[in-house]
Design a protein around this motif. Structure first.
Motif, short mmCIF file in Angstrom:
data_model
loop_
_atom_site.label_atom_id
_atom_site.label_comp_id
_atom_site.label_asym_id
_atom_site.label_seq_id
_atom_site.Cartn_x
_atom_site.Cartn_y
_atom_site.Cartn_z
N LYS A 183 -8.77 -0.29 2.21
CA LYS A 183 -7.88 -1.35 1.75
C LYS A 183 -7.48 -2.30 2.87
N LEU A 184 -7.29 -1.76 4.06
CA LEU A 184 -6.81 -2.59 5.18
C LEU A 184 -7.94 -3.04 6.10
N ASN A 185 -9.14 -2.56 5.83
CA ASN A 185 -10.31 -2.93 6.64
C ASN A 185 -10.04 -2.65 8.13
N MET A 186 -9.68 -1.42 8.40
CA MET A 186 -9.33 -1.03 9.77
C MET A 186 -9.67 0.44 9.97
N SER A 187 -9.54 0.87 11.20
CA SER A 187 -9.71 2.29 11.52
C SER A 187 -8.34 2.89 11.78
N PHE A 188 -7.77 3.49 10.73
CA PHE A 188 -6.42 4.05 10.83
C PHE A 188 -6.45 5.27 11.74
N PRO A 189 -5.44 5.43 12.61
CA PRO A 189 -5.41 6.59 13.53
C PRO A 189 -5.49 7.91 12.77
N ARG A 190 -6.30 8.81 13.26
CA ARG A 190 -6.48 10.10 12.59
C ARG A 190 -5.57 11.18 13.17
N ASN A 191 -4.39 10.78 13.57
CA ASN A 191 -3.41 11.78 14.00
C ASN A 191 -2.32 11.89 12.93
N TRP A 192 -1.77 13.09 12.79
CA TRP A 192 -0.85 13.36 11.70
C TRP A 192 0.44 12.55 11.80
N TYR A 193 0.91 12.29 13.01
CA TYR A 193 2.17 11.57 13.16
C TYR A 193 2.09 10.18 12.52
N SER A 194 0.98 9.48 12.73
CA SER A 194 0.82 8.15 12.13
C SER A 194 0.80 8.23 10.61
N THR A 195 0.09 9.20 10.08
CA THR A 195 0.03 9.37 8.63
C THR A 195 1.40 9.72 8.07
N TYR A 196 2.11 10.60 8.76
CA TYR A 196 3.44 11.02 8.31
C TYR A 196 4.41 9.83 8.31
N LYS A 197 4.43 9.05 9.38
CA LYS A 197 5.34 7.90 9.46
C LYS A 197 5.02 6.87 8.39
N LEU A 198 3.74 6.65 8.11
CA LEU A 198 3.36 5.73 7.04
C LEU A 198 3.87 6.23 5.70
N SER A 199 3.76 7.53 5.47
CA SER A 199 4.26 8.11 4.22
C SER A 199 5.77 7.92 4.08
N VAL A 200 6.51 8.13 5.19
CA VAL A 200 7.97 7.97 5.15
C VAL A 200 8.34 6.53 4.83
N ILE A 201 7.67 5.56 5.47
CA ILE A 201 7.97 4.14 5.24
C ILE A 201 7.65 3.76 3.80
N ILE A 202 6.51 4.20 3.29
CA ILE A 202 6.13 3.88 1.91
C ILE A 202 7.12 4.50 0.93
N SER A 203 7.53 5.74 1.17
CA SER A 203 8.48 6.40 0.27
C SER A 203 9.80 5.66 0.23
N ASN A 204 10.27 5.18 1.40
CA ASN A 204 11.52 4.44 1.45
C ASN A 204 11.40 3.07 0.78
N GLN A 205 10.31 2.36 1.07
CA GLN A 205 10.13 1.02 0.53
C GLN A 205 9.88 1.03 -0.97
N GLU A 206 9.15 2.03 -1.45
CA GLU A 206 8.78 2.10 -2.86
C GLU A 206 9.72 2.98 -3.67
N ASN A 207 10.78 3.49 -3.03
CA ASN A 207 11.75 4.37 -3.69
C ASN A 207 11.08 5.57 -4.37
#
Length: 303
Positions: A183-207
């Motif tokens: 979707k973003l046409n990028m190479s997203f970091p394959r470390n868990w911290y980046s994935t976790y932080k993205l999940s937290v931000i999405i959960s907060n923004q999307e309620n």
């Protein structure tokens, strides 16, 4: 209203994760000061022992100076517990990082290598002596399950790093990163911290409703409580070592039970701290995976 309740709940969990450990540690440190009449201990003995003198001055401070006779004193006491809780949290992080380096990335790896080497040698010796495959015997099945139980128990006791998420959920992590990259046409970091932080931000923004925050708070709480039990164990050893001549025989008779209870509590909180870290990761990963596939799920419902 719902947003306020969610923030209030997170605030309560944050307070409990800091103030409660501070209170527990403070109570256990101060409690022995109430068990003695220090006037019955000769002054030279108090001065010659740093541990006894520390308890002596604590007894003076808390018996004569600290009085909870108004709201200001209560607020100050809660604030002190909160500040001590911060110290406990930081020290527990440092200690667990040290334990991970010593055990999870050191001693445990050596232990596993020895375990598998001994098992292999035993199988080969059995086959050489009997000419039979040991794995086909009922004795092997019984011994294997028993040894596996012992090995897993030792691993639970002497491991200090929880899994990021259950291994069965690895497929969701891979699929989520693939979708993000597409979707973003990028190479997203394959470390868990980046994935976790993205999940937290999405959960907060999307309620998105998620228990990840609660699990994270409990994870911090149980790690601090585990650390506190280690501190209390050392403290109890010093206490009984220095005060044995002044203690009632009844208390001395149960000191081994006290040691056992403290160590059992340490094991329980150490286990729960690792478990809630894994639960937090599971919840975050499922929330992210759901959001990324929400449109597809809704399309399937319509069909």
């Amino acid at each position: 209203m719902g947003d306020f309740l969610a923030k209030f709940e997170n605030f309560i969990f944050d307070i409990l994760g800091l103030a409660l450990p501070g209170l527990i540690l403070l109570v256990f440190i101060v409690f022995p000061a109430y068990l003695f009449d220090f006037d019955s201990i000769y002054c030279p003995e108090i001065k010659s022992s740093g541990f006894i003198s520390s308890l002596y001055y604590l007894s003076i401070l808390f018996k004569d100076e600290i009085k909870f006779d108004n709201m200001n004193h209560i607020v100050l006491f809660i604030l002190a517990c909160y500040m001590i809780g911060h110290v406990v949290k930081v020290l527990s992080i440092i200690l667990y990082e040290l334990m991970v380096a010593l055990f999870d990335k050191g001693i445990n790896i050596v232990f596993n290598n020895i375990y598998y080497r001994v098992r292999y040698e035993f199988y080969m010796d059995w086959w050489f002596v009997t000419g039979r495959n040991f794995r086909t015997t009922i004795f092997y099945i019984i011994i294997k399950n028993f040894i596996r139980f012992i090995k897993n128990t030792i691993k639970k006791i002497f491991s200090f790093k929880g899994e990021k998420y259950d291994l069965n959920n690895e497929i969701m992590n891979k699929k989520s990163i693939e979708i993000i990259n597409r979707k973003l046409n990028m190479s997203f970091p394959r470390n868990w911290y980046s994935t976790y932080k993205l999940s937290v931000i999405i959960s907060n923004q999307e309620n998105l409703k998620s228990l990840a925050g609660n699990y994270l708070s409990k994870y911090n709480l149980y790690r601090s409580l585990s650390f506190i039990n280690l501190v209390i164990f050392v403290y109890a050893c010093l206490f009984f070592s220095y005060f044995s001549p002044y203690l009632d025989k009844g208390i001395l008779n149960i000191k081994n039970y006290i040691y056992t209870i403290i160590l059992v509590l340490w094991f329980v909180f150490n286990y729960k701290y690792k478990r809630y870290w894994t639960l937090c990761g599971n919840e975050s990963l499922v929330s992210l995976f759901y959001f990324l596939n929400k449109e597809k799920l809704k399309a399937n419902e319509i069909q």
